[in-house]
Design a protein around this motif. Structure first.
Motif, PDB file in Angstrom:
ATOM      1  N   PHE A 340     -36.788 -14.520   0.698  1.00 56.85           N
ATOM      2  CA  PHE A 340     -35.467 -15.152   0.622  1.00 56.85           C
ATOM      3  C   PHE A 340     -35.431 -16.442   1.421  1.00 56.85           C
ATOM      4  CE2 PHE A 340     -35.572 -11.697   3.789  1.00 56.85           C
ATOM      5  CZ  PHE A 340     -35.441 -12.434   4.960  1.00 56.85           C
ATOM      6  N   ASP A 341     -34.500 -17.294   1.041  1.00 54.67           N
ATOM      7  CA  ASP A 341     -34.227 -18.487   1.846  1.00 54.67           C
ATOM      8  C   ASP A 341     -33.218 -18.143   2.923  1.00 54.67           C
ATOM      9  OD1 ASP A 341     -35.845 -20.349   0.349  1.00 54.67           O
ATOM     10  OD2 ASP A 341     -34.376 -20.105  -1.248  1.00 54.67           O
ATOM     11  N   GLU A 342     -32.480 -17.073   2.664  1.00 54.89           N
ATOM     12  CA  GLU A 342     -31.420 -16.696   3.591  1.00 54.89           C
ATOM     13  C   GLU A 342     -31.112 -15.212   3.405  1.00 54.89           C
ATOM     14  OE1 GLU A 342     -27.309 -18.856   5.023  1.00 54.89           O
ATOM     15  OE2 GLU A 342     -28.108 -19.254   3.053  1.00 54.89           O
ATOM     16  N   LEU A 343     -30.853 -14.540   4.527  1.00 53.37           N
ATOM     17  CA  LEU A 343     -30.461 -13.127   4.463  1.00 53.37           C
ATOM     18  C   LEU A 343     -29.161 -12.951   5.240  1.00 53.37           C
ATOM     19  CD1 LEU A 343     -30.712 -10.048   4.098  1.00 53.37           C
ATOM     20  CD2 LEU A 343     -32.485 -10.033   5.832  1.00 53.37           C
ATOM     21  N   VAL A 344     -28.134 -12.494   4.537  1.00 48.69           N
ATOM     22  CA  VAL A 344     -26.819 -12.334   5.148  1.00 48.69           C
ATOM     23  C   VAL A 344     -26.561 -10.848   5.390  1.00 48.69           C
ATOM     24  CG1 VAL A 344     -24.341 -12.736   4.881  1.00 48.69           C
ATOM     25  CG2 VAL A 344     -25.986 -14.364   3.909  1.00 48.69           C
ATOM     26  N   TYR A 345     -26.211 -10.500   6.623  1.00 47.37           N
ATOM     27  CA  TYR A 345     -25.823  -9.132   6.941  1.00 47.37           C
ATOM     28  C   TYR A 345     -24.310  -9.079   7.067  1.00 47.37           C
ATOM     29  CZ  TYR A 345     -30.698  -8.283   8.572  1.00 47.37           C
ATOM     30  OH  TYR A 345     -32.052  -8.141   8.672  1.00 47.37           O
ATOM     31  N   VAL A 346     -23.664  -8.344   6.180  1.00 48.07           N
ATOM     32  CA  VAL A 346     -22.219  -8.158   6.300  1.00 48.07           C
ATOM     33  C   VAL A 346     -21.998  -6.884   7.115  1.00 48.07           C
ATOM     34  CG1 VAL A 346     -20.030  -7.888   5.079  1.00 48.07           C
ATOM     35  CG2 VAL A 346     -21.875  -9.231   4.050  1.00 48.07           C
ATOM     36  N   VAL A 347     -21.745  -7.059   8.393  1.00 46.98           N
ATOM     37  CA  VAL A 347     -21.629  -5.923   9.313  1.00 46.98           C
ATOM     38  C   VAL A 347     -20.500  -6.222  10.309  1.00 46.98           C
ATOM     39  CG1 VAL A 347     -22.828  -4.498  11.022  1.00 46.98           C
ATOM     40  CG2 VAL A 347     -24.121  -5.463   9.112  1.00 46.98           C
ATOM     41  N   ALA A 348     -19.796  -5.188  10.722  1.00 43.15           N
ATOM     42  CA  ALA A 348     -18.668  -5.344  11.638  1.00 43.15           C
ATOM     43  C   ALA A 348     -19.060  -6.118  12.897  1.00 43.15           C
ATOM     44  CB  ALA A 348     -18.112  -3.973  12.027  1.00 43.15           C
ATOM     45  N   SER A 349     -18.108  -6.865  13.429  1.00 39.04           N
ATOM     46  CA  SER A 349     -18.397  -7.730  14.575  1.00 39.04           C
ATOM     47  C   SER A 349     -18.760  -6.942  15.831  1.00 39.04           C
ATOM     48  CB  SER A 349     -17.211  -8.644  14.862  1.00 39.04           C
ATOM     49  OG  SER A 349     -16.033  -7.889  14.992  1.00 39.04           O
ATOM     50  N   GLU A 350     -18.514  -5.645  15.819  1.00 34.84           N
ATOM     51  CA  GLU A 350     -18.950  -4.798  16.927  1.00 34.84           C
ATOM     52  C   GLU A 350     -20.448  -4.951  17.181  1.00 34.84           C
ATOM     53  OE1 GLU A 350     -16.103  -0.914  16.049  1.00 34.84           O
ATOM     54  OE2 GLU A 350     -18.016  -1.130  15.017  1.00 34.84           O
ATOM     55  N   GLN A 351     -21.165  -5.287  16.121  1.00 34.93           N
ATOM     56  CA  GLN A 351     -22.623  -5.320  16.240  1.00 34.93           C
ATOM     57  C   GLN A 351     -23.175  -6.729  16.405  1.00 34.93           C
ATOM     58  OE1 GLN A 351     -24.953  -2.576  14.074  1.00 34.93           O
ATOM     59  NE2 GLN A 351     -23.178  -1.513  13.268  1.00 34.93           N
ATOM     60  N   HIS A 352     -22.314  -7.638  16.807  1.00 39.06           N
ATOM     61  CA  HIS A 352     -22.734  -9.023  16.966  1.00 39.06           C
ATOM     62  C   HIS A 352     -23.919  -9.149  17.931  1.00 39.06           C
ATOM     63  CE1 HIS A 352     -22.279 -13.257  16.472  1.00 39.06           C
ATOM     64  NE2 HIS A 352     -22.226 -13.456  17.770  1.00 39.06           N
ATOM     65  N   TYR A 353     -23.792  -8.461  19.027  1.00 38.27           N
ATOM     66  CA  TYR A 353     -24.836  -8.494  20.051  1.00 38.27           C
ATOM     67  C   TYR A 353     -26.171  -7.990  19.501  1.00 38.27           C
ATOM     68  CZ  TYR A 353     -26.879  -7.819  24.676  1.00 38.27           C
ATOM     69  OH  TYR A 353     -27.683  -7.883  25.784  1.00 38.27           O
ATOM     70  N   HIS A 354     -26.095  -6.920  18.767  1.00 40.52           N
ATOM     71  CA  HIS A 354     -27.283  -6.337  18.149  1.00 40.52           C
ATOM     72  C   HIS A 354     -28.018  -7.358  17.279  1.00 40.52           C
ATOM     73  CE1 HIS A 354     -29.808  -3.636  15.763  1.00 40.52           C
ATOM     74  NE2 HIS A 354     -29.261  -4.161  14.692  1.00 40.52           N
ATOM     75  N   PHE A 355     -27.264  -8.093  16.481  1.00 36.77           N
ATOM     76  CA  PHE A 355     -27.910  -9.037  15.574  1.00 36.77           C
ATOM     77  C   PHE A 355     -28.463 -10.256  16.299  1.00 36.77           C
ATOM     78  CE2 PHE A 355     -25.689  -6.521  12.397  1.00 36.77           C
ATOM     79  CZ  PHE A 355     -26.721  -6.333  11.491  1.00 36.77           C
ATOM     80  N   ARG A 356     -27.820 -10.669  17.345  1.00 39.08           N
ATOM     81  CA  ARG A 356     -28.373 -11.776  18.142  1.00 39.08           C
ATOM     82  C   ARG A 356     -29.736 -11.364  18.682  1.00 39.08           C
ATOM     83  NH1 ARG A 356     -24.488 -13.453  22.688  1.00 39.08           N
ATOM     84  NH2 ARG A 356     -26.123 -14.952  23.123  1.00 39.08           N
ATOM     85  N   ALA A 357     -29.792 -10.135  19.187  1.00 39.82           N
ATOM     86  CA  ALA A 357     -31.056  -9.637  19.728  1.00 39.82           C
ATOM     87  C   ALA A 357     -32.105  -9.510  18.625  1.00 39.82           C
ATOM     88  CB  ALA A 357     -30.830  -8.290  20.409  1.00 39.82           C
ATOM     89  N   LEU A 358     -31.686  -8.952  17.491  1.00 38.59           N
ATOM     90  CA  LEU A 358     -32.612  -8.777  16.366  1.00 38.59           C
ATOM     91  C   LEU A 358     -33.211 -10.107  15.915  1.00 38.59           C
ATOM     92  CD1 LEU A 358     -33.835  -7.004  14.085  1.00 38.59           C
ATOM     93  CD2 LEU A 358     -31.759  -7.479  12.770  1.00 38.59           C
ATOM     94  N   PHE A 359     -32.361 -11.096  15.740  1.00 31.99           N
ATOM     95  CA  PHE A 359     -32.834 -12.394  15.255  1.00 31.99           C
ATOM     96  C   PHE A 359     -33.790 -13.032  16.271  1.00 31.99           C
ATOM     97  CE2 PHE A 359     -28.581 -12.947  12.734  1.00 31.99           C
ATOM     98  CZ  PHE A 359     -28.943 -11.881  11.927  1.00 31.99           C
ATOM     99  N   GLU A 360     -33.461 -12.887  17.548  1.00 29.35           N
ATOM    100  CA  GLU A 360     -34.296 -13.465  18.595  1.00 29.35           C
ATOM    101  C   GLU A 360     -35.663 -12.782  18.639  1.00 29.35           C
ATOM    102  OE1 GLU A 360     -34.151 -16.031  20.331  1.00 29.35           O
ATOM    103  OE2 GLU A 360     -35.671 -15.669  21.883  1.00 29.35           O
ATOM    104  N   ILE A 361     -35.670 -11.465  18.484  1.00 28.31           N
ATOM    105  CA  ILE A 361     -36.934 -10.721  18.506  1.00 28.31           C
ATOM    106  C   ILE A 361     -37.811 -11.136  17.330  1.00 28.31           C
ATOM    107  CG2 ILE A 361     -37.911  -8.421  18.139  1.00 28.31           C
ATOM    108  CD1 ILE A 361     -35.498  -7.400  19.897  1.00 28.31           C
ATOM    109  N   LEU A 362     -37.217 -11.274  16.159  1.00 24.36           N
ATOM    110  CA  LEU A 362     -37.986 -11.694  14.984  1.00 24.36           C
ATOM    111  C   LEU A 362     -38.538 -13.104  15.177  1.00 24.36           C
ATOM    112  CD1 LEU A 362     -35.694 -10.149  12.252  1.00 24.36           C
ATOM    113  CD2 LEU A 362     -38.121  -9.618  12.557  1.00 24.36           C
TER     114      LEU A 362
END
Length: 593
Positions: A340-362
């Motif tokens: 993909f050129d882009e991957l969008v996760y539609v997930v509740a904002s409760e998990q904002h922190y989780h995704f910041r960490a995930l993206f940084e780890i990747l």
RNA sequence: GCGUUCGUAGCUCAGCUGGAUAGAGCGACGGACUUCGAAUCCGUAGGUCGCAGGUUCGAUUCCUGUCGGACGCACCA
């Protein structure tokens, strides 16, 4: 932005660049995106406005002087450009008076072709959208409805903007919560099926998840027994797997029924039971490369404190994966399955922190596409009575809600005495209910928590889905009476006669025409910032603009046949645009209601 | 404590990368159905854009601080 407006923006930008070059300025005028195009506040000032303030410093001239020079530069461009409008300096703004006949022609063509949307700013882009991701221990609730409609609508918007879209779902079908409903079923279920109890299959599973709370009161060892069930599941115990499979199937089947009802769908399903061990290998490789570190007890960690995040555990001390580890593996798997050129996760904002960490780890693992990951965070849906809470039983079930809205919509149809006119009142009522619900959920920016007020969503007046549906139905009604045959005949030859366009070239038609012409710029903005709420606002603006127009401009009951035909063409374009916009917003389009 | 996010009319929400007079709907008040469906339309009232600084020709928009709400900072998902 229509082709004609884009043409003017490009021409204006080029003229600015040329002006800079002719003055020997090295620094240039920036990129074209920096050139702001807006609507002047009054129509008599023009149709597009380019503010010149930001170029004052560069040219060392007043914005008004620059606007003046730009006017003469563009006016000297010759007939090719001037056929599409006229530039005029208005104070510090360079405004364009569009050639309305060209715009009218462009807009009316929508009524004669189904493939009228030719502006594709996302053409060639591959976007994967993940949304919904339900647990299989209970049915969907109001929060899922927001997630689902956001994901589906965004996908449709991106597709309309030219992107290739792949909608994916990740079913959370394993874990302790699943085991709880399994355990309760073992105790209270008596081997019964959803059919035996006359329940929709996901509601049936959900019932036993709720019954687990009762079990806890009767049996203090219930939590421990659920844990034991999880261990049995992981060790592949045949009996446990059989029960898991059976209940899971019930849950997923029921949830898919709700999807179908809501009009959302997926190109691919991922199942957590198949992906939950993924990511471990990548983490171990990262560990060997020094991206992560191992703690004294054997657990593996990522230290993200230098980017303002904390330390995150990636592997437990027993070496097993956790949530974020799975997501690492799943993301990598997806990039292989469908680059993909882009991957969008539609997930509740409760998990904002989780995704910041995930993206940084990747990113640290060296995946360059990690910068193309996007968390579309959406806020909670609250009720006037407060937050939805499972334990307090204040969760609004998705199916129940749609049912209730449908009943009320049908009552409204009957109250208006239209039940004989709409064909199947129950079917139409459900479409009105979905229009009401989806529009209500999409009109608010995703990031914000929102208040779901049943009272307000059920009042079918004002800024609502049913209002938009109603305007679509009114347009259809006029077209029915005006004789679609004549228009259908013209569809064969395509295009609209110049005479037909000329008859609409006046002040009373212009606001509606301008609104129709701005469809593309609304679509582009919605796709770019990933906010269906922009299209929702456009839908209401168009519906309301149409409403005002047909009040003042009788289509059929006027003596001039040519004028009638021109207005019919315009109604046809409105219907075509409204139908498209409704589809983008998951609002069922109704010919009658 | 640290972080993210939100604060715009009585209520629910818009306001696109800073730009010309901050907009809708609901509710309130007053009007319009012998006229293409009144689930509609028109008008009136209602805002110190939480507060205070800063950057800028220009700030609801950007920065800093502050107050208030929500969420997060698990070897849960």
């Amino acid at each position: 932005m229509t082709d004609i407006k884009r043409l003017w923006k490009e021409a204006t930008y080029k003229a600015l660049a040329n002006l800079a070059t002719s003055m020997g300025l090295e620094s240039g005028v920036g990129d074209m995106e920096a050139l702001v195009a807006e609507y002047p506040p009054k129509p008599e000032l023009g149709d597009i406005g380019f503010p010149m303030f930001s170029y004052a410093k560069l040219f060392k001239k007043s914005p008004a002087a620059i606007a003046g020079e730009m006017e003469s530069l563009l006016a000297a461009k010759g007939e090719t450009l001037l056929r599409y409008g006229r530039p005029k300096a208005v104070g510090p703004y360079l405004n364009i008076f569009l050639d309305r006949l060209s715009i009218i022609g462009e807009v009316l063509a929508r009524g004669t072709r189904s493939d009228w949307n030719t502006y594709l700013p996302f053409n060639g882009r591959k976007v994967m959208v993940e949304f919904s991701c339900p647990n299989t221990n209970k049915p969907l609730h109001l929060g899922h409805l927001r997630n689902n409609v956001l994901g589906e609508s965004l996908s449709r918007i991106l597709k309309a903007a030219g992107a290739q879209v792949r909608k994916v779902n990740l079913i959370n079908d394993r874990g302790i919560h699943i085991c709880k409903s399994m355990l309760a079923y073992q105790v209270y279920g008596g081997g019964r099926s959803p059919e035996d109890e006359g329940l929709k299959s996901d509601h049936f599973v959900g019932k036993y998840y709720v019954l687990f709370n009762q079990l806890k009161k009767e049996d203090p060892g219930a939590e421990e027994k659920a844990q034991e069930l999880l261990r049995l599941w992981e060790s592949g115990d045949a009996e446990t797997l059989a029960l898991w499979k059976k209940m899971n199937q019930w849950a997923v089947e029921g949830i898919k029924t709700t999807y179908a009802r809501q009009g959302v769908g997926f190109d691919d399903y991922y199942f957590e039971s198949l992906t939950y061990t993924k990511g471990k290998q990548e983490v171990l490789e990262g560990l060997s490369r020094g991206v992560f570190y191992r703690d004294g007890d054997g657990s593996v960690w990522a230290d993200l404190e230098d980017v303002g995040l904390d330390r995150k555990v990636l592997l437990r001390r027993d070496g097993t994966s956790i949530y974020i580890t799975q997501d690492i593996g799943t993301a990598i798997q997806r990039s292989k399955d469908w680059p993909f050129d882009e991957l969008v996760y539609v997930v509740a904002s409760e998990q904002h922190y989780h995704f910041r960490a995930l993206f940084e780890i990747l990113r640290r693992l060296g995946y360059s596409w990690s910068k193309n990951l996007f968390h579309l965070a959406y806020g909670l849906v609250n009720l006037p009575s407060g937050r939805m809470k499972t334990r307090e039983g204040t969760v609004v079930d998705a199916d129940d809600l749609i049912d209730e809205l449908t009943v009320l919509a049908q009552k409204e149809i009957e109250a208006k005495g239209r039940d004989a006119l709409v064909g199947d009142p129950a079917a139409v009522a459900e479409k009105v209910a979905l229009g009401a619900l989806h529009y209500y959920l999409l009109q608010t920016s995703p990031t914000k928590d929102m208040l779901y007020d049943p009272e307000q969503s059920l009042s079918f007046t004002g800024n609502t889905g049913p209002y938009i549906q109603y305007m679509g139905a009114r347009a259809c009604s006029i077209l029915r009476k005006g004789g679609e045959g004549e228009l259908a005949g013209r569809r064969e030859t395509g295009g609209v006669s110049p005479a037909g366009a000329a008859v609409l070239n006046n002040e009373s038609d212009w606001p509606l025409l301008r609104c129709l012409a701005s469809y593309s710029s609304a679509l582009e903005a919605a796709a770019r910032v990933k906010e269906p709420s922009i299209m929702a606002a456009y839908a209401h603006e168009l519906a309301s603009s149409f409403s005002g127009w047909y009040r003042d401009n009788p289509v059929l009951s006027n003596p001039d046949p040519e004028l009638s035909q021109g207005r019919l063409d315009l109604v046809k374009a409105v219907k075509s645009t409204l139908e498209q916009v409704c589809s983008l917003l998951c609002i069922p389009f109704l010919e009658v209601m």
